[in-house]
Design an enzyme around this catalytic site. Sequence first.
Site, PDB file in Angstrom:
ATOM      1  N   ASP A 112       0.882  -1.168   0.000  1.00 53.68           N
ATOM      2  CA  ASP A 112       0.000   0.000   0.000  1.00 53.68           C
ATOM      3  C   ASP A 112       0.914   1.212   0.000  1.00 53.68           C
ATOM      4  O   ASP A 112       1.823   1.332   0.818  1.00 53.68           O
ATOM      5  CB  ASP A 112      -0.948   0.026   1.195  1.00 53.68           C
ATOM      6  CG  ASP A 112      -2.121   0.960   0.902  1.00 53.68           C
ATOM      7  OD1 ASP A 112      -2.775   0.803  -0.160  1.00 53.68           O
ATOM      8  OD2 ASP A 112      -2.386   1.877   1.708  1.00 53.68           O
ATOM      9  N   GLY A 130       1.740   6.272 -12.231  1.00 51.94           N
ATOM     10  CA  GLY A 130       1.146   7.090 -11.178  1.00 51.94           C
ATOM     11  C   GLY A 130       1.661   8.522 -11.144  1.00 51.94           C
ATOM     12  O   GLY A 130       1.644   9.243 -12.153  1.00 51.94           O
ATOM     13  N   ARG A 166       9.630   1.997  -2.724  1.00 51.12           N
ATOM     14  CA  ARG A 166       9.345   0.551  -2.853  1.00 51.12           C
ATOM     15  C   ARG A 166      10.645  -0.252  -2.686  1.00 51.12           C
ATOM     16  O   ARG A 166      10.659  -1.287  -2.021  1.00 51.12           O
ATOM     17  CB  ARG A 166       8.699   0.313  -4.223  1.00 51.12           C
ATOM     18  CG  ARG A 166       8.206  -1.098  -4.468  1.00 51.12           C
ATOM     19  CD  ARG A 166       7.150  -1.157  -5.576  1.00 51.12           C
ATOM     20  NE  ARG A 166       5.956  -0.433  -5.183  1.00 51.12           N
ATOM     21  CZ  ARG A 166       5.602   0.775  -5.646  1.00 51.12           C
ATOM     22  NH1 ARG A 166       6.322   1.387  -6.572  1.00 51.12           N
ATOM     23  NH2 ARG A 166       4.521   1.377  -5.195  1.00 51.12           N
TER      24      ARG A 166
HETATM   25  O1  LIG Z   1      -4.000  -1.649  -4.319  1.00 53.75           O
HETATM   26  P1  LIG Z   1      -3.249  -2.175  -5.512  1.00 53.75           P
HETATM   27  O2  LIG Z   1      -3.983  -3.242  -6.266  1.00 53.75           O
HETATM   28  O3  LIG Z   1      -1.841  -2.581  -5.181  1.00 53.75           O
HETATM   29  O4  LIG Z   1      -3.088  -0.981  -6.574  1.00 53.75           O
HETATM   30  P2  LIG Z   1      -3.417   0.575  -6.356  1.00 53.75           P
HETATM   31  O5  LIG Z   1      -3.028   1.292  -7.578  1.00 53.75           O
HETATM   32  O6  LIG Z   1      -4.817   0.724  -5.862  1.00 53.75           O
HETATM   33  O7  LIG Z   1      -2.386   0.950  -5.225  1.00 53.75           O
HETATM   34  P3  LIG Z   1      -2.578   1.715  -3.843  1.00 53.75           P
HETATM   35  O8  LIG Z   1      -3.920   1.451  -3.297  1.00 53.75           O
HETATM   36  O9  LIG Z   1      -1.404   1.342  -2.985  1.00 53.75           O
HETATM   37  O10 LIG Z   1      -2.461   3.235  -4.259  1.00 53.75           O
HETATM   38  C1  LIG Z   1      -1.191   3.743  -4.562  1.00 53.75           C
HETATM   39  C2  LIG Z   1      -1.289   5.071  -5.275  1.00 53.75           C
HETATM   40  O11 LIG Z   1      -0.045   5.758  -5.155  1.00 53.75           O
HETATM   41  C3  LIG Z   1       0.584   5.868  -6.420  1.00 53.75           C
HETATM   42  N1  LIG Z   1       1.961   5.380  -6.322  1.00 53.75           N
HETATM   43  C4  LIG Z   1       2.436   4.398  -5.503  1.00 53.75           C
HETATM   44  N2  LIG Z   1       3.718   4.134  -5.766  1.00 53.75           N
HETATM   45  C5  LIG Z   1       4.061   4.939  -6.776  1.00 53.75           C
HETATM   46  C6  LIG Z   1       5.254   5.108  -7.518  1.00 53.75           C
HETATM   47  O12 LIG Z   1       6.322   4.353  -7.312  1.00 53.75           O
HETATM   48  N3  LIG Z   1       5.253   6.033  -8.483  1.00 53.75           N
HETATM   49  C7  LIG Z   1       4.171   6.781  -8.731  1.00 53.75           C
HETATM   50  N4  LIG Z   1       3.008   6.667  -8.112  1.00 53.75           N
HETATM   51  C8  LIG Z   1       2.947   5.754  -7.131  1.00 53.75           C
HETATM   52  C9  LIG Z   1      -0.189   4.943  -7.373  1.00 53.75           C
HETATM   53  O13 LIG Z   1      -0.233   5.416  -8.682  1.00 53.75           O
HETATM   54  C10 LIG Z   1      -1.553   4.915  -6.771  1.00 53.75           C
HETATM   55  O14 LIG Z   1      -2.282   6.038  -7.218  1.00 53.75           O
HETATM   56 MG   LIG Z   2      -5.394   0.038  -4.095  1.00 61.14          MG
END
Ligand SMILES: O=P(O)(O)OP(=O)(O)OP(=O)(O)OC[C@H]1O[C@@H](n2cnc3c(O)ncnc32)[C@H](O)[C@@H]1O
Ligand SMILES: [Mg+2]
Length: 201
Positions: A70, A156, A184
């Site tokens: 997360d 993202g 990460r």
């Molecule tokens: O829950 P899962 O299925 O893993 O997928 P998700 O996209 O919903 O993932 P999250 O709930 O953890 O939300 C993470 C948010 O933060 C952003 N994010 C996380 N790590 C990132 C990274 O390394 N670079 C850019 N954006 C990131 C990502 O694009 C998401 O909008």
């Molecule tokens: Mg998510």
Amino acid sequence: MSQTIVLASNNAGKIKEFNELLSQFNFEVKPQGDFHVADAEETGLTFVENAILKARHACAETGLPALADDSGIEVDFLNGAPGIYSARFAGEHGNNEANNALLLEKLAGVPEEQRTARFHCVLAFMRHKDDPTPIIAHGSWEGRILESAEGVEGFGYDPIFFVPEKGCSSASLPKEVKNQLSHRAKALAELVEAFKARQML
Ligand SMILES: O=P(O)(O)OP(=O)(O)OP(=O)(O)OC[C@H]1O[C@@H](n2cnc3c(O)ncnc32)[C@H](O)[C@@H]1O
Ligand SMILES: [Mg+2]
């Protein structure tokens, strides 16, 4: 340990990075989509709670150990928003362009020194759905929000996240470089130490 672990994520950008980062280990890591696991409900109020909810859900659905991530971005000028709501900041889950546009709009006219931000990544590893001691690891990455998007790598918020030590956006970094510096990568390094401490590696 050469065992199958389910990666409890449906985010293609994360899955790609985990495949790169985990290639050095001899686990077989399969995304939950391979097992037709749908998104868990992220009802927690912290990254830790949501990571556990996702890992537990994937364990329950597959009967296998699971690793969940997360993550999100914390912007100081916005008192930490979007934080745990990063994926749905602009309303629709996973609409990166809308999320980035909204963040740029909220910071319009804000001077550089007040645009500080950081990514967070919390990992939760659970051996089974009733595992009472999930392994939790955390990494963060300091930077600031640019005034417009730059670069095409990553996913993202990467196009609008400026990385001071490299002088460019994280979407302008080759994937090997992001994978050395990112929230990460740091969380995964901490997870590896915890695995070693438990003699799992
Ligand atoms: O829950 P899962 O299925 O893993 O997928 P998700 O996209 O919903 O993932 P999250 O709930 O953890 O939300 C993470 C948010 O933060 C952003 N994010 C996380 N790590 C990132 C990274 O390394 N670079 C850019 N954006 C990131 C990502 O694009 C998401 O909008
Ligand atoms: Mg998510």
